[in-house]
Design an enzyme around this catalytic site. Structure first.
Site, PDB file in Angstrom:
ATOM      1  N   ASP A 108     -23.132 -43.528  42.031  1.00 19.19           N
ATOM      2  CA  ASP A 108     -24.257 -42.689  41.639  1.00 19.19           C
ATOM      3  C   ASP A 108     -23.742 -41.259  41.545  1.00 19.19           C
ATOM      4  O   ASP A 108     -22.554 -41.030  41.667  1.00 19.19           O
ATOM      5  CB  ASP A 108     -25.324 -42.794  42.746  1.00 19.19           C
ATOM      6  CG  ASP A 108     -26.686 -42.915  42.132  1.00 19.19           C
ATOM      7  OD1 ASP A 108     -26.914 -42.172  41.164  1.00 19.19           O
ATOM      8  OD2 ASP A 108     -27.506 -43.729  42.612  1.00 19.19           O
ATOM      9  N   PHE A 109     -24.666 -40.304  41.421  1.00 17.95           N
ATOM     10  CA  PHE A 109     -24.195 -38.920  41.376  1.00 17.95           C
ATOM     11  C   PHE A 109     -24.165 -38.341  42.789  1.00 17.95           C
ATOM     12  O   PHE A 109     -24.577 -37.203  43.029  1.00 17.95           O
ATOM     13  CB  PHE A 109     -25.091 -38.091  40.454  1.00 17.95           C
ATOM     14  CG  PHE A 109     -25.084 -38.606  39.038  1.00 17.95           C
ATOM     15  CD1 PHE A 109     -23.906 -39.084  38.462  1.00 17.95           C
ATOM     16  CD2 PHE A 109     -26.230 -38.628  38.271  1.00 17.95           C
ATOM     17  CE1 PHE A 109     -23.868 -39.573  37.164  1.00 17.95           C
ATOM     18  CE2 PHE A 109     -26.215 -39.105  36.965  1.00 17.95           C
ATOM     19  CZ  PHE A 109     -25.025 -39.590  36.421  1.00 17.95           C
ATOM     20  N   LYS A 172     -25.101 -33.067  23.036  1.00 13.47           N
ATOM     21  CA  LYS A 172     -26.411 -32.440  22.925  1.00 13.47           C
ATOM     22  C   LYS A 172     -27.465 -33.418  23.452  1.00 13.47           C
ATOM     23  O   LYS A 172     -27.157 -34.596  23.570  1.00 13.47           O
ATOM     24  CB  LYS A 172     -26.692 -32.056  21.479  1.00 13.47           C
ATOM     25  CG  LYS A 172     -27.001 -33.245  20.579  1.00 13.47           C
ATOM     26  CD  LYS A 172     -27.322 -32.757  19.203  1.00 13.47           C
ATOM     27  CE  LYS A 172     -27.748 -33.853  18.314  1.00 13.47           C
ATOM     28  NZ  LYS A 172     -29.012 -34.471  18.562  1.00 13.47           N
ATOM     29  N   HIS A 202     -21.575 -33.428  16.296  1.00 14.80           N
ATOM     30  CA  HIS A 202     -20.725 -34.371  15.552  1.00 14.80           C
ATOM     31  C   HIS A 202     -20.689 -34.083  14.049  1.00 14.80           C
ATOM     32  O   HIS A 202     -19.785 -34.511  13.359  1.00 14.80           O
ATOM     33  CB  HIS A 202     -21.094 -35.829  15.857  1.00 14.80           C
ATOM     34  CG  HIS A 202     -22.287 -36.344  15.111  1.00 14.80           C
ATOM     35  ND1 HIS A 202     -23.569 -36.075  15.484  1.00 14.80           N
ATOM     36  CD2 HIS A 202     -22.385 -37.122  14.017  1.00 14.80           C
ATOM     37  CE1 HIS A 202     -24.411 -36.658  14.653  1.00 14.80           C
ATOM     38  NE2 HIS A 202     -23.720 -37.316  13.744  1.00 14.80           N
ATOM     39  N   ASP A 259     -33.828 -31.697  17.658  1.00 17.07           N
ATOM     40  CA  ASP A 259     -32.831 -32.763  17.541  1.00 17.07           C
ATOM     41  C   ASP A 259     -31.771 -32.441  16.489  1.00 17.07           C
ATOM     42  O   ASP A 259     -30.599 -32.745  16.679  1.00 17.07           O
ATOM     43  CB  ASP A 259     -33.553 -34.069  17.180  1.00 17.07           C
ATOM     44  CG  ASP A 259     -32.604 -35.262  17.089  1.00 17.07           C
ATOM     45  OD1 ASP A 259     -31.695 -35.346  17.939  1.00 17.07           O
ATOM     46  OD2 ASP A 259     -32.772 -36.106  16.181  1.00 17.07           O
ATOM     47  N   HIS A 264     -27.071 -29.356  14.091  1.00 14.98           N
ATOM     48  CA  HIS A 264     -26.358 -29.719  12.859  1.00 14.98           C
ATOM     49  C   HIS A 264     -26.666 -28.767  11.695  1.00 14.98           C
ATOM     50  O   HIS A 264     -25.765 -28.279  11.018  1.00 14.98           O
ATOM     51  CB  HIS A 264     -26.716 -31.134  12.420  1.00 14.98           C
ATOM     52  CG  HIS A 264     -26.556 -32.178  13.492  1.00 14.98           C
ATOM     53  ND1 HIS A 264     -25.558 -32.121  14.426  1.00 14.98           N
ATOM     54  CD2 HIS A 264     -27.259 -33.310  13.756  1.00 14.98           C
ATOM     55  CE1 HIS A 264     -25.665 -33.171  15.238  1.00 14.98           C
ATOM     56  NE2 HIS A 264     -26.688 -33.903  14.858  1.00 14.98           N
ATOM     57  N   LYS A 362     -37.286 -38.086   9.575  1.00 12.65           N
ATOM     58  CA  LYS A 362     -37.064 -39.533   9.727  1.00 12.65           C
ATOM     59  C   LYS A 362     -38.001 -40.255   8.772  1.00 12.65           C
ATOM     60  O   LYS A 362     -39.062 -39.715   8.414  1.00 12.65           O
ATOM     61  CB  LYS A 362     -37.410 -39.969  11.151  1.00 12.65           C
ATOM     62  CG  LYS A 362     -36.654 -39.218  12.233  1.00 12.65           C
ATOM     63  CD  LYS A 362     -35.282 -39.780  12.465  1.00 12.65           C
ATOM     64  CE  LYS A 362     -34.580 -39.042  13.598  1.00 12.65           C
ATOM     65  NZ  LYS A 362     -33.147 -39.289  13.652  1.00 12.65           N
TER      66      LYS A 362
HETATM   67  C1  BG6 Z   1     -28.005 -37.205  15.895  1.00 16.73           C
HETATM   68  C2  BG6 Z   1     -29.501 -37.182  16.061  1.00 16.73           C
HETATM   69  O1  BG6 Z   1     -27.449 -36.022  16.368  1.00 16.73           O
HETATM   70  O2  BG6 Z   1     -27.677 -37.383  14.534  1.00 16.73           O
HETATM   71  C3  BG6 Z   1     -30.121 -38.432  15.475  1.00 16.73           C
HETATM   72  O3  BG6 Z   1     -29.825 -37.103  17.438  1.00 16.73           O
HETATM   73  C4  BG6 Z   1     -29.659 -38.659  14.059  1.00 16.73           C
HETATM   74  O4  BG6 Z   1     -31.547 -38.356  15.527  1.00 16.73           O
HETATM   75  C5  BG6 Z   1     -28.145 -38.598  13.989  1.00 16.73           C
HETATM   76  O5  BG6 Z   1     -30.126 -39.929  13.642  1.00 16.73           O
HETATM   77  C6  BG6 Z   1     -27.667 -38.708  12.561  1.00 16.73           C
HETATM   78  O6  BG6 Z   1     -26.277 -38.710  12.510  1.00 16.73           O
HETATM   79  P1  BG6 Z   1     -25.522 -39.207  11.212  1.00 16.73           P
HETATM   80  O7  BG6 Z   1     -24.090 -38.942  11.503  1.00 16.73           O
HETATM   81  O8  BG6 Z   1     -25.850 -40.658  11.048  1.00 16.73           O
HETATM   82  O9  BG6 Z   1     -26.055 -38.411  10.071  1.00 16.73           O
END
Ligand code: BG6
Length: 510
Positions: A108-109, A172, A202, A259, A264, A362
């Site tokens: 655990d932590f 994140k 990412h 999000d 991004h 979405k």
């Molecule tokens: C994530 C979000 O950072 O990126 C998600 O939390 C999203 O909600 C995802 O679906 C999309 O990533 P990608 O690389 O598929 O465009």
């Protein structure tokens, strides 16, 4: 006078560590290894790196979690994740070699768990020759950062011995507003110095996103028109067709702006709008991004310059899908937005008066991420309105995904005896131009973290500046009504269309 051979390209950094290089001796501990992200992205990416020969021979992966797994159970779990998610083919010999370095520590932590982890890492340093070099990957919600960092510090794992390093990689969401981001930064920076902190966005690991820099700074043709004299506005779109089934725990109460826009999309804006860095060393690149983020502000009044929505049931292609409020785990009265759009402006000489429209959602018409620089009309149009009726605005479109590439849209004569001008596209496509397949974003970012190459990781300052732009919009939304409903499979709420049409513009329908 300098001869061509003496000339040193200021943008070429001979120390660029992103050349395909093998990481030196190292190990990685993943917290949250049983979570979705680790299973779908991190573990497959580690295998792909091993398959490409980019990990050191003694690379060691330690999973840490509550499950009572032994080494064999952990190997089985990783193997399933790799078979389901790896980009490169499964090769038994690569797998056997990699799996020798797998370990699982149950805990655990609390003190007991971290004492055991620390003792195990010491053993591994000698048995696996990891050289005391460890990256701690926090693939857990930010509520746990404090406990984990505190424990890492308590057992001395944050402190490298002589020639070794310790780094932390953080996923994140990095806070839910500027204040909480600052608190998290303080927690993390109290244990790890900023140059040992790798915050993952990412999108920065995607090939097409890095191509923004190549496109802008390796070429001559774009720069003269990359400014307010020629560009009317910029549209940054990240549209997804998927819904949020199964993600309520993370998403409900967070919403599309936190999000995706905070990280991004604002990072994409920074790369499109920044000035040329003096080199591609991390500090030089980050300095330019920080400068442009400092100059970026939201445009008021938010009733006219922003829009938000929530998807209701509808047709996604041939499938009838649920609305957010019917998705498992979501509050049936949830007011979480699944669509967000906002207008930002970059207050600089280059961009004065050019709106940057950012949108994400979405359950939209299709999955597409693109950056479109839409041009002003030609100052004089010699063709009459009939002849140019089908002529739209010129545009440079960076297609981030899918169908990665760049499109140039301009007017061309339609063949025939009359003069008619219509839009056409000139396309560059990665798939056609190159035979190599792009690595997955996580492959690149994990390798970069092991190589201490931090250019593709946002700094604490970038994160806080992004929140500073978004906070007033989020506050306005919280105090003003609810997200507008839109049917799944459409392009979002009507208010998003109105947001642009009141300025005489329209969203692209990619
Ligand atoms: C994530 C979000 O950072 O990126 C998600 O939390 C999203 O909600 C995802 O679906 C999309 O990533 P990608 O690389 O598929 O465009």
């Amino acid at each position: 006078m300098t001869s061509p051979s003496d000339w040193v390209n200021p943008l070429r950094d001979d120390k660029d560590k992103r050349l395909p290089r093998i990481a030196g001796p190292a190990g990685m501990v993943i917290f949250g290894v049983t979570g979705d992200l680790a299973r779908k992205k991190l573990l497959p990416a580690i295998y792909d790196l091993a398959n490409r020969g980019l990990l050191p021979a003694g690379f060691t992966l330690v999973g840490y979690g509550r499950r009572q797994w032994d080494k064999e159970a952990f190997c089985d779990y990783v193997k399933q994740a790799v078979e389901a998610g790896a980009r490169t083919p499964f090769r038994e010999n690569v797998w056997m070699h990699l799996a020798q370095g797998f370990e699982f520590v149950s805990g655990d932590f609390d003190d007991k768990g971290f004492d055991a982890l620390s003792a195990r890492l010491k053993e591994l340093d000698s048995s696996r020759s990891t050289g005391g070099n460890w990256a701690f990957y926090l693939s857990v919600p930010p509520d746990y950062f404090s406990d984990i960092c505190h424990q890492i510090e308590r057992v001395g794992m944050a402190t490298p011995t002589d020639d070794s390093w310790r780094r932390v990689i953080i996923e994140k969401p990095f806070g839910h507003n500027q204040e909480s981001a600052r608190e998290l930064n303080e927690i993390v920076n109290a244990v790890f110095p900023e140059d040992a902190v790798f915050r993952i966005d990412h999108y920065l690991g995607k090939e097409t996103v890095q191509n923004i820099m190549a496109l802008r700074f390796a070429n001559q043709i774009y720069e003269p028109m990359w400014n307010a004299h020629y560009i009317d506005h910029v549209q940054i779109t990240m549209a997804e067709d998927i819904g949020l089934g199964g993600r309520a725990g993370y998403y409900d109460g967070i919403g599309a702006a936190r999000d995706v826009i905070q990280n991004h999309l604002i990072q994409l804006l920074a790369l499109v709008a920044m000035e040329e860095p003096s080199s591609f060393r991390p500090s030089a690149l980050q300095a330019e991004k920080i400068k442009v983020l400092q100059a970026t502000t939201p445009v008021y009044p938010f009733s006219k310059t922003t829009a938000r929505g929530q998807y209701a049931a509808g047709w996604q292609g041939s499938e009838y899908v649920k609305g957010l409020r019917e998705e498992e785990g979501f509050d049936p009265n949830s007011t979480t937005e699944t669509y967000a759009a906002c207008t930002l402006e970059v207050n600089s000489r280059r961009w004065a008066g050019v709106p940057f429209y950012l949108r994400t959602g979405k359950r939209l018409g299709r999955r597409v991420t693109e950056i479109a620089l839409v041009f002003k009309p030609a100052p004089h149009q010699p063709f009459d309105s009939n002849q140019a009726a089908a002529l739209g605005a010129n545009a440079v479109v960076i297609r981030v995904q899918p169908d990665e590439g760049v499109t140039l849209r301009f007017g061309s004569k339609v063949p025939g005896s009359t003069m008619e001008v219509r839009d056409v596209n000139m396309d560059f496509s990665y798939a056609q131009a190159f035979t190599e397949e792009s690595p997955e974003a996580y492959e690149r970012l994990i390798l970069d973290a092991l190589l201490d190459e931090s250019s593709l990781f946002p700094t604490n300052e970038e994160v806080e500046l992004s929140w500073a732009m978004l906070d007033p919009i989020l506050e306005y939304w919280e105090n003003n009504g609810q997200p507008e409903s839109y049917a799944a499979g459409t392009w979002g709420p009507e208010s998003a269309d109105a947001m642009l049409s009141r300025t005489g513009r329209t969203w692209r329908r990619p």
